[in-house]
Design a protein around this motif. Structure first.
Motif, short mmCIF file in Angstrom:
data_model
loop_
_atom_site.label_atom_id
_atom_site.label_comp_id
_atom_site.label_asym_id
_atom_site.label_seq_id
_atom_site.Cartn_x
_atom_site.Cartn_y
_atom_site.Cartn_z
N LEU A 96 0.82 -1.21 0.00
CA LEU A 96 0.00 0.00 0.00
C LEU A 96 0.85 1.26 0.00
O LEU A 96 0.55 2.22 -0.71
CB LEU A 96 -0.94 0.00 1.21
N GLU A 97 1.91 1.24 0.77
CA GLU A 97 2.81 2.39 0.82
C GLU A 97 3.42 2.65 -0.57
O GLU A 97 3.46 3.79 -1.04
CB GLU A 97 3.92 2.11 1.84
N ALA A 98 3.87 1.58 -1.23
CA ALA A 98 4.48 1.72 -2.56
C ALA A 98 3.46 2.17 -3.59
O ALA A 98 3.75 3.04 -4.43
CB ALA A 98 5.11 0.40 -2.97
N VAL A 99 2.25 1.63 -3.57
CA VAL A 99 1.22 2.01 -4.54
C VAL A 99 0.82 3.47 -4.34
O VAL A 99 0.71 4.22 -5.31
CB VAL A 99 -0.03 1.09 -4.42
N ARG A 100 0.60 3.85 -3.11
CA ARG A 100 0.20 5.24 -2.84
C ARG A 100 1.27 6.21 -3.30
O ARG A 100 0.95 7.26 -3.87
CB ARG A 100 -0.08 5.43 -1.36
N LYS A 101 2.51 5.88 -3.09
CA LYS A 101 3.61 6.75 -3.51
C LYS A 101 3.66 6.86 -5.04
O LYS A 101 3.76 7.97 -5.58
CB LYS A 101 4.93 6.19 -3.00
N ARG A 102 3.53 5.74 -5.73
CA ARG A 102 3.61 5.76 -7.20
C ARG A 102 2.39 6.44 -7.83
O ARG A 102 2.50 7.04 -8.88
CB ARG A 102 3.72 4.34 -7.75
N ALA A 103 1.22 6.31 -7.18
CA ALA A 103 0.00 6.91 -7.72
C ALA A 103 -0.18 8.34 -7.27
O ALA A 103 -1.11 9.02 -7.73
CB ALA A 103 -1.20 6.07 -7.31
N GLY A 104 0.67 8.82 -6.36
CA GLY A 104 0.56 10.18 -5.88
C GLY A 104 -0.59 10.39 -4.91
O GLY A 104 -1.14 11.49 -4.82
N LEU A 105 -0.97 9.35 -4.18
CA LEU A 105 -2.05 9.46 -3.20
C LEU A 105 -1.49 9.80 -1.83
O LEU A 105 -0.43 9.32 -1.45
CB LEU A 105 -2.80 8.13 -3.07
N SER A 106 -2.22 10.59 -1.09
CA SER A 106 -1.84 10.82 0.30
C SER A 106 -2.50 9.74 1.14
O SER A 106 -3.45 9.09 0.73
CB SER A 106 -2.30 12.21 0.77
N ARG A 107 -2.00 9.51 2.30
CA ARG A 107 -2.52 8.48 3.18
C ARG A 107 -3.91 8.82 3.56
O ARG A 107 -4.89 8.33 3.54
CB ARG A 107 -1.66 8.37 4.42
#
Length: 107
Positions: A96-107
C-alpha cells in the motif's frame, strides 16, 4: 493461478499462469487494506475460492469488482473511477505504501 504482483513503473502487473494483466496506476482514487472485501461477494465469472479468488465479483459494499487474490485475510482494495480491484499481496502494508507513492495518493 496467480503467480505474483509487481509494481513496474506506473502500473500494477498481475502475473498469471499464461499471461500478465496490467492495471495503470494513473487515476487511482484510493488504496486500502480490507480483510472483509470478499465477504458476501457474489461470483459473476471466475474461480470462487478453490486455491484462489480470480475473476469478476459483485458485492453491496464494493459494487462490481475484479479479484486476483490467494488470501482474503491480506486483501487490498484499489479503486479507480468506475473500476475496483481486490488483490492480496504478501505484505499489504508495504504494498500500500508503494502504490500510494507511485500513484501520488496521500494516506
Amino acid at each position: 493461478r496467480i503467480r505474483r504482483y509487481r509494481l513496474a513503473g506506473d502500473e500494477l502487473q498481475i502475473e498469471l499462469r499464461f499471461r500478465t494483466v496490467r492495471f495503470p496506476l494513473a487515476g487511482l482514487v484510493s488504496a486500502a487494506a480490507d480483510r472483509e472485501a470478499m465477504r458476501h461477494a457474489w461470483k459473476m465469472y471466475g474461480n470462487g475460492g478453490l486455491g484462489a479468488y480470480s475473476g469478476r465479483f459483485r458485492s453491496r459494499r464494493l459494487g462490481p469488482f475484479r479479484a486476483y487474490l490467494t488470501d482474503a485475510e491480506r486483501a487490498v482494495v484499489l479503486r479507480w473511477p468506475g473500476r475496483c480491484l481486490v488483490i492480496s499481496p504478501d505484505q499489504p502494508t508495504y504494498f500500500l505504501e508503494a502504490v500510494r507513492k507511485r500513484a501520488g495518493l496521500s494516506r
